[in-house]
Design a protein around this motif. Structure first.
Motif, short mmCIF file in Angstrom:
data_model
loop_
_atom_site.label_atom_id
_atom_site.label_comp_id
_atom_site.label_asym_id
_atom_site.label_seq_id
_atom_site.Cartn_x
_atom_site.Cartn_y
_atom_site.Cartn_z
N VAL A 165 0.86 -1.18 0.00
CA VAL A 165 0.00 0.00 0.00
C VAL A 165 0.89 1.24 0.00
CG1 VAL A 165 -1.78 1.31 1.20
CG2 VAL A 165 -1.85 -1.20 1.22
N LEU A 166 0.86 1.97 -1.11
CA LEU A 166 1.55 3.26 -1.14
C LEU A 166 0.67 4.29 -0.47
CD1 LEU A 166 3.01 3.48 -4.78
CD2 LEU A 166 4.16 2.72 -2.70
N ASP A 167 1.24 5.02 0.47
CA ASP A 167 0.50 6.04 1.22
C ASP A 167 1.44 7.22 1.38
OD1 ASP A 167 -1.11 7.58 2.80
OD2 ASP A 167 -1.27 6.13 4.45
N ILE A 168 1.35 8.21 0.48
CA ILE A 168 2.32 9.29 0.41
C ILE A 168 1.59 10.62 0.55
CG2 ILE A 168 4.17 10.34 -0.95
CD1 ILE A 168 4.45 7.64 -2.38
N GLY A 169 2.09 11.47 1.44
CA GLY A 169 1.47 12.76 1.67
C GLY A 169 1.92 13.80 0.67
N GLY A 170 1.55 15.04 0.95
CA GLY A 170 1.89 16.15 0.06
C GLY A 170 0.65 16.94 -0.30
N PRO A 171 0.76 17.89 -1.21
CA PRO A 171 -0.39 18.71 -1.61
C PRO A 171 -1.55 17.88 -2.16
CG PRO A 171 1.65 19.70 -2.38
CD PRO A 171 2.02 18.36 -1.83
N PHE A 224 6.24 14.71 -8.69
CA PHE A 224 5.01 14.11 -9.21
C PHE A 224 5.14 12.59 -9.31
CE2 PHE A 224 4.86 18.44 -10.94
CZ PHE A 224 3.57 18.81 -10.58
N LEU A 225 4.05 11.91 -8.97
CA LEU A 225 3.95 10.46 -9.17
C LEU A 225 2.51 10.14 -9.54
CD1 LEU A 225 5.18 7.56 -8.99
CD2 LEU A 225 4.31 7.50 -6.65
N PHE A 226 2.33 9.45 -10.66
CA PHE A 226 1.01 9.00 -11.11
C PHE A 226 0.01 10.15 -11.14
CE2 PHE A 226 2.28 4.80 -8.88
CZ PHE A 226 3.12 4.47 -9.95
N GLY A 227 0.48 11.33 -11.58
CA GLY A 227 -0.40 12.48 -11.73
C GLY A 227 -0.62 13.30 -10.48
N HIS A 228 -0.08 12.87 -9.33
CA HIS A 228 -0.26 13.59 -8.07
C HIS A 228 0.99 14.39 -7.75
CE1 HIS A 228 -3.82 11.27 -6.34
NE2 HIS A 228 -3.55 10.64 -7.48
N GLN A 229 0.82 15.62 -7.27
CA GLN A 229 1.94 16.36 -6.71
C GLN A 229 2.07 15.97 -5.24
OE1 GLN A 229 1.85 20.67 -6.93
NE2 GLN A 229 3.66 20.85 -5.62
N THR A 234 9.69 12.97 -3.89
CA THR A 234 8.79 11.84 -3.65
C THR A 234 9.52 10.51 -3.75
OG1 THR A 234 6.97 13.15 -4.55
CG2 THR A 234 6.64 10.78 -4.45
N ARG A 235 10.59 10.48 -4.52
CA ARG A 235 11.34 9.26 -4.75
C ARG A 235 11.75 8.54 -3.45
NH1 ARG A 235 16.03 10.70 -4.83
NH2 ARG A 235 17.59 9.10 -4.43
N THR A 236 12.11 9.30 -2.41
CA THR A 236 12.59 8.65 -1.20
C THR A 236 11.49 7.82 -0.54
OG1 THR A 236 12.07 10.64 0.12
CG2 THR A 236 14.31 10.45 -0.77
N GLU A 237 10.27 8.35 -0.52
CA GLU A 237 9.17 7.63 0.12
C GLU A 237 8.67 6.48 -0.75
OE1 GLU A 237 7.05 6.97 3.54
OE2 GLU A 237 8.60 8.47 3.18
N VAL A 238 8.65 6.68 -2.06
CA VAL A 238 8.23 5.59 -2.96
C VAL A 238 9.19 4.42 -2.84
CG1 VAL A 238 7.84 4.92 -5.36
CG2 VAL A 238 7.15 7.18 -4.58
N PHE A 239 10.49 4.70 -2.81
CA PHE A 239 11.48 3.66 -2.71
C PHE A 239 11.32 2.88 -1.40
CE2 PHE A 239 16.34 2.82 -3.18
CZ PHE A 239 16.07 1.56 -3.68
N ARG A 386 10.64 16.25 2.00
CA ARG A 386 9.25 16.75 2.03
C ARG A 386 9.13 18.14 1.40
NH1 ARG A 386 8.82 16.62 7.12
NH2 ARG A 386 9.31 18.82 7.47
N ASP A 387 10.03 19.05 1.77
CA ASP A 387 9.86 20.46 1.43
C ASP A 387 10.89 20.99 0.45
OD1 ASP A 387 7.73 20.58 3.29
OD2 ASP A 387 9.14 20.87 4.93
N GLY A 388 11.92 20.23 0.13
CA GLY A 388 12.90 20.68 -0.84
C GLY A 388 13.56 21.99 -0.43
N ILE A 389 13.62 22.92 -1.36
CA ILE A 389 14.31 24.19 -1.12
C ILE A 389 13.61 25.03 -0.07
CG2 ILE A 389 13.13 25.60 -2.85
CD1 ILE A 389 16.96 25.37 -2.35
N ASP A 390 12.36 24.71 0.26
CA ASP A 390 11.62 25.45 1.30
C ASP A 390 11.77 24.83 2.68
OD1 ASP A 390 10.57 27.32 -0.54
OD2 ASP A 390 9.01 25.90 -1.12
N ALA A 391 12.61 23.82 2.81
CA ALA A 391 12.76 23.12 4.08
C ALA A 391 13.41 24.01 5.14
CB ALA A 391 13.62 21.86 3.89
N ARG A 392 13.16 23.69 6.38
CA ARG A 392 13.89 24.24 7.51
C ARG A 392 14.78 23.13 8.05
NH1 ARG A 392 12.45 29.09 9.52
NH2 ARG A 392 13.34 28.55 11.56
N LEU A 393 16.06 23.44 8.25
CA LEU A 393 17.05 22.44 8.62
C LEU A 393 17.79 22.87 9.88
CD1 LEU A 393 18.59 21.84 5.06
CD2 LEU A 393 16.74 20.55 6.15
#
Length: 491
Positions: A165-171, A224-229, A234-239, A386-393
């Motif tokens: 079961v793929l269960d990935i968050g995001g917009p 993007f994966l399967f039409g979803h942003q 996203t690659r890290t969670e899909v993997f 999750r947030d890419g260039i908008d991340a807080r680190l």
């Protein structure tokens, strides 16, 4: 693709023999480390890039065998997906103009491969996840015909005893069920290799873990994966989810997944291989005829075949590598954090950042891993994905700050010092680091450009599938021009 195997059918006896063989390999590795048997040369670097094949409509081209036959180059290999291939760039010493030579070699090689692919009505795209990819049919229709891949699919699905079961968050969150590991084929990465001495391995691995979050913040390219942003990367969670052998009960108990960031800073490469043997189950129990202890005692160099095969089924984001070249054993850190693309010059800028920062951190008299918790490094990795260039680190003496501030004020100057330490002339280092500076200042990497372009196209009335295809067409033009992604216009 990893080492091919002879069979996909394994018995209980095979698993028993393999467990014994892996333990013997581990004991031999320990003896080799104690005896100082390894090549001490450092800073030979290599590069692998996984590539997507597309047809004339920029949809997946399910014909990697024909494309590889046309390319006819041993540096190219199959990957899990029928629409993916892998390019291995030959290793070289990191000094002088090596980064420029890497870039020139990579561009020349990819251009030639793309010419061969076009003869078959296909093209090659460097991107973390192909935006025009849609969910696979049931079964293994996506998977390359390989005993290794079939056995991996059998092992993962057999261990789970239920569908994935793929269960990935995001917009635009995605939930779907899959009856194979096919979604892993959607993930294409850039892998940076760094040969190091045994004494310094832990320093470089720890440094690589510490900067994984900033790497993703700068280099995310899979929104993007399967039409979803979804996530910026996203690659890290899909993997993680598509190879997860744990049913929910084992996940709830905290059992480690195959796709693993790690649990702690290490003191030796042996720590990682020992963890691999202690905590991770066998997926491909194929044994060799070699007795590694006897080979080593006779003055030879053992292949440690079973340990290497086991290591190849544990997908650490920074993987320890034991390898043998011209009869001499050596050790490498394999950095697997980054997605493929967007361009060759962006790829080399990402590589320059990694090599420079890791070099500087590994030599620090007060190492980062003595001043930063491992949990903070893991949380940075998750935030970068999750947030890419908008991340807080988080960073020691800085606290939690926006990724662009950390990169501009701390990490890019550190990368410049590290590249200077490695003998990279300032004009060459500046060429690549200036790309990253502009990326951080503008807040634009591959993921943010893709998402902004699709929003703009949809704002002009396009439906999502057409917007994704049009965006990919623009992306491919930018990739071909080799202009850094931060300079690409939003249509």
């Amino acid at each position: 693709m990893g080492e091919e195997i002879r069979s996909r059918e394994f018995t209980r006896a095979d698993h028993t023999r393999y467990r014994q063989a892996v333990r013997r390999c581990l004991d031999t590795l320990e003896a080799m480390l104690e005896a100082g048997s390894f090549d001490e040369h450092e800073w030979r670097t290599g590069l692998e890039i996984e590539l997507n094949l597309v047809d004339a409509d920029l949809r997946p081209h399910f014909g990697n065998a024909e494309i590889l036959q046309r390319i006819d180059d041993p540096l190219y290999q199959t990957e899990l997906g029928l629409f993916t291939i892998e390019l291995n760039v030959e290793p070289r010493q990191m000094d002088g103009a090596s980064l420029v030579h890497f870039e020139e070699s990579l561009r020349e090689n990819l251009n030639r491969a793309r010419d061969r692919a076009r003869e078959a009505g296909a093209d090659i795209v460097m991107i973390g996840i192909l935006p025009t990819l849609w969910p696979p049919a049931e079964g293994r229709a996506w998977l390359t015909d390989s005993a290794r891949y079939r056995a991996l699919d059998d092992a993962v699905m057999g261990s789970r005893r239920e569908d994935i079961v793929l269960d990935i968050g995001g917009p635009e969150p995605l939930q779907m069920t899959m009856d194979s590991i096919a979604a892993e084929a959607a993930c294409t990465s850039t892998q940076l290799h760094l040969q190091v001495s045994p004494a310094m391995f832990a320093h470089y691995w720890n440094a690589a873990e510490a900067i994984a979050g900033p790497q993703l913040a700068l280099g995310a390219n899979s929104p993007f994966l399967f039409g979803h942003q979804l996530l910026a990367e996203t690659r890290t969670e899909v993997f993680l989810q598509s190879t997860d052998i744990r049913p929910p009960e084992l996940r709830n108990q905290g059992v480690r997944p195959l796709v693993h960031f790690g649990d702690r800073w290490v003191t030796s490469i042996f720590d990682l291989f020992e963890e691999n043997v202690r905590y991770f189950p066998t997926l491909l129990p194929q044994t060799s005829d070699e007795d590694p202890a006897e080979v080593f005692a006779a003055g030879g160099t053992p292949s440690l075949a079973e340990l290497r095969l086991h290591n190849g089924t544990i997908y650490r984001w920074n993987r320890p590598i034991y390898d043998v070249q011209d009869g001499s054993p050596h050790l490498r850190v394999e950095n697997r954090v980054l997605p493929a693309g967007p361009t060759v010059v962006d790829t080399m800028a990402n590589a320059a950042f990694f090599f420079g920062v890791v070099s500087e951190l590994a030599q620090d008299e007060r190492p980062i891993w003595t001043r930063m918790s491992f949990d903070a490094a893991r949380e940075n990795f998750e935030a970068g994905a999750r947030d890419g260039i908008d991340a807080r680190l988080y960073w020691p003496k800085v606290g939690e700050v926006p990724a662009d501030e950390l990169i501009l004020r701390r990490l890019l100057p550190m990368a410049a010092r590290g590249l200077e330490r490695l003998g990279i002339p300032a004009p060459i280092a500046d060429r690549y680091l200036d790309i990253l500076e502009a990326r951080a200042r503008l807040g634009r990497n591959g993921a943010s450009w893709q998402a902004a372009t699709v929003r703009a196209l949809e704002g002009r009335g396009m439906r999502r599938p057409e917007a994704l295809r049009t965006m990919l067409a623009e992306y491919t033009q930018g990739m071909q021009a080799n202009e850094p992604v931060h300079t690409w216009p939003i249509p």
